[in-house]
Design an enzyme around this catalytic site. Structure first.
Site, PDB file in Angstrom:
ATOM      1  N   ASP A 101       0.840  -1.203   0.000  1.00  0.00           N
ATOM      2  CA  ASP A 101       0.000   0.000   0.000  1.00  0.00           C
ATOM      3  C   ASP A 101       0.877   1.256   0.000  1.00  0.00           C
ATOM      4  OD1 ASP A 101       0.875  -0.199   2.610  1.00  0.00           O
ATOM      5  OD2 ASP A 101      -1.116  -0.079   3.535  1.00  0.00           O
ATOM      6  N   SER A 102       2.203   1.069   0.109  1.00  0.00           N
ATOM      7  CA  SER A 102       3.144   2.181  -0.089  1.00  0.00           C
ATOM      8  C   SER A 102       2.992   2.749  -1.497  1.00  0.00           C
ATOM      9  CB  SER A 102       4.582   1.711   0.151  1.00  0.00           C
ATOM     10  OG  SER A 102       4.856   0.538  -0.594  1.00  0.00           O
ATOM     11  N   ASP A 118      -1.155  -6.076  -0.684  1.00  0.00           N
ATOM     12  CA  ASP A 118      -1.557  -5.506   0.610  1.00  0.00           C
ATOM     13  C   ASP A 118      -3.055  -5.270   0.682  1.00  0.00           C
ATOM     14  OD1 ASP A 118       0.160  -5.049   2.737  1.00  0.00           O
ATOM     15  OD2 ASP A 118       1.023  -3.236   1.869  1.00  0.00           O
ATOM     16  N   LYS A 147      -1.388  -9.445   2.404  1.00  0.00           N
ATOM     17  CA  LYS A 147      -0.723  -9.030   3.639  1.00  0.00           C
ATOM     18  C   LYS A 147      -1.637  -8.057   4.357  1.00  0.00           C
ATOM     19  CE  LYS A 147       2.916  -6.025   3.751  1.00  0.00           C
ATOM     20  NZ  LYS A 147       2.347  -4.905   4.528  1.00  0.00           N
ATOM     21  N   GLU A 159      -1.941  -5.639   8.224  1.00  0.00           N
ATOM     22  CA  GLU A 159      -1.207  -5.115   9.376  1.00  0.00           C
ATOM     23  C   GLU A 159      -1.929  -5.461  10.679  1.00  0.00           C
ATOM     24  OE1 GLU A 159      -0.325  -0.940   8.931  1.00  0.00           O
ATOM     25  OE2 GLU A 159       0.619  -1.255   6.981  1.00  0.00           O
ATOM     26  N   GLU A 185       8.433  -4.604  10.936  1.00  0.00           N
ATOM     27  CA  GLU A 185       8.923  -3.309  10.451  1.00  0.00           C
ATOM     28  C   GLU A 185       9.405  -2.430  11.599  1.00  0.00           C
ATOM     29  OE1 GLU A 185       6.398  -1.301   7.630  1.00  0.00           O
ATOM     30  OE2 GLU A 185       7.636   0.519   7.661  1.00  0.00           O
TER      31      GLU A 185
END
Ligand code: KIV
Length: 263
Positions: free
Chosen positions: A43-44, A82, A111, A113, A180
């Protein structure tokens, strides 16, 4: 064709896993032709491709569009996509719609979070046959809560919480976990405890693998790099030099030459 099963094999063999993000066909083709093991459509993308200040504006549609472009050029590398901000926090149906969109776009895994409060959703995704990569430590989708992009887990209390989250994600069946921006000693402790591979970013050298953002690694990111980034190319200045050479040739009427023109 790579699969999530290769991750377990790599960990068992003590072979470090090299991951990189990719967002479009060009970056995927470059990674496909290199010795990296797997690609993350992170999502970056909202930041490095779309110019937003955080990842919070990434949407399922945005991730799906970029996933389709990456998959077309990934050449059989594993592609993880993501799940963006809040897409797995609005109930099971909404989460599964998001998963369906990313997997039918060609990703082989998703993925997400954190884990607190969405354990059931992680379990359901995995039981539906979709491999899940966890993500703990600094979670950019929690940027407002964290008060900035800072190292997590410096106190014993927070370090223990992050370890517990890692164990929970492993118990739920995640095939790998991104850690991270935590002290290297904490990432090493988690890596030693878990059976599934850990993929570090800003988490020291003792994780089972590493991931970097494509633009950071190639020096085409905006602004100063965080401490954990190693630039393998000064891409932005190379591109600027090339563009200036082109502009100079055009203004001096050196481009196009006869051999670049049609008779
Ligand atoms: O979105 C992303 O690029 C990521 C990596 C930094 C792990 O989540």
């Amino acid at each position: 064709m790579q699969t999530v099963r290769d991750f377990a094999r790599f960990k068992a063999a003590g072979r470090a896993i090299a991951m990189v993000t990719a967002y479009d066909a060009w970056s995927a083709r470059a990674a496909a032709g290199a010795n990296v093991d797997a690609l993350l459509v992170g999502d970056s993308v909202a930041m490095v491709v779309h110019g937003h200040p955080t990842t919070l504006t990434a949407s399922v549609e945005m991730l799906a569009l970029h996933t389709r472009a990456v998959v077309r050029a990934a050449g059989g590398k594993l592609v993880v996509a993501d799940l963006p901000f809040l897409s797995y926090r609005k109930g099971l149906c909404a989460a599964m719609d998001a998963v369906e969109t990313l997997i039918t776009s060609g990703a082989q895994a998703v993925k997400l979070e954190g884990v607190d409060g969405h354990e059931d959703i992680v379990r359901h995704i995995i039981r539906s046959g979709v491999p899940v990569m966890g993500h703990i430590g600094l979670m950019p989708q929690h940027i407002h809560e964290a008060g900035g992009y800072r190292v997590q887990g410096r106190t014993d209390l927070v370090a223990d919480t992050i370890c517990q989250q890692a164990r929970t994600l492993e118990d739920l069946g995640c095939f790998a976990i991104v850690i991270e921006c935590v002290p290297g000693s904490l990432a090493a402790r988690i890596t030693a405890e878990l059976h599934v591979p850990t993929i570090g970013i800003g988490a020291g050298g003792d994780t089972d693998g590493q991931i970097l953002v494509f633009h950071d690694l190639l020096g085409v990111g905006t602004g100063p790099s965080p401490r954990f980034v190693r630039r393998y190319l000064e891409g932005e200045s190379l591109v600027t030099t090339a563009l200036n050479a082109y502009a100079a040739d055009v203004t001096a009427r050196r481009f196009p030459a006869d051999e670049e023109s049609y008779a």
